[in-house]
Design a protein around this motif. Sequence first.
Motif, short mmCIF file in Angstrom:
data_model
loop_
_atom_site.label_atom_id
_atom_site.label_comp_id
_atom_site.label_asym_id
_atom_site.label_seq_id
_atom_site.Cartn_x
_atom_site.Cartn_y
_atom_site.Cartn_z
N GLU A 131 2.39 1.75 -3.48
CA GLU A 131 1.42 2.18 -4.47
C GLU A 131 1.11 3.68 -4.37
N ARG A 132 1.35 4.26 -3.21
CA ARG A 132 1.03 5.68 -3.02
C ARG A 132 2.27 6.56 -2.79
N ALA A 170 0.83 -1.21 0.00
CA ALA A 170 0.00 0.00 0.00
C ALA A 170 0.87 1.26 0.00
#
Length: 192
Positions: A13-14, A10
């Motif tokens: 991905e950001r 996560a």
Amino acid sequence: MKARRLTRRAVLERWWVLPVAGTAGAFGYMGFYATRVLRGKNEAGPPAFEPGPAQQVAPLSALKTPWAEHLFTYAGRPCTLLRVPRPVAGGLSVEDVHLAAFSRVCTHLGCAVNLVRDPEVLAFAFNYRPPDGQPHLGCRCHYSVFSALDAGKAVFGKANGPLPRVRLDVRGTGAQATVWATGIEPAPALGG
């Protein structure tokens, strides 16, 4: 409600959020800074002299040509007396001789301001090309520029306030005429 677990996937991905936010913040600050350097300068306004003791500054004959300068100290502040080519608000005109005097304490952080005669030096060292081609007063600490012909107004750089003006008087006549300082505008709070 179930707590969301932060995983390595996560975060990866950001990751793009951080550099985008940093870039947006940097450009926002640069826009703010450019606006402050170029705009929002305070006008000199009408003179607001505080009376002071009369002090002889220089013989009028010592200021033979436009942009002749004489440095002096008045009320504990370093000052400059200039012969300028035209009348200046808060200055003094005696026949065809126009004089103006200013505190040499920069209104940004209090560094010394000096007369810069060469417009090319202003363009190169201060990043300011005067539209009139006339000498200006410049602060070498943070490159603020002040116009003597516009009553000491800050025209470029971090300083926003005008230089305080010195009230002048001429006593005597002919070769015996001398320039006197008889008051000065209050010093503004630094930083502006």
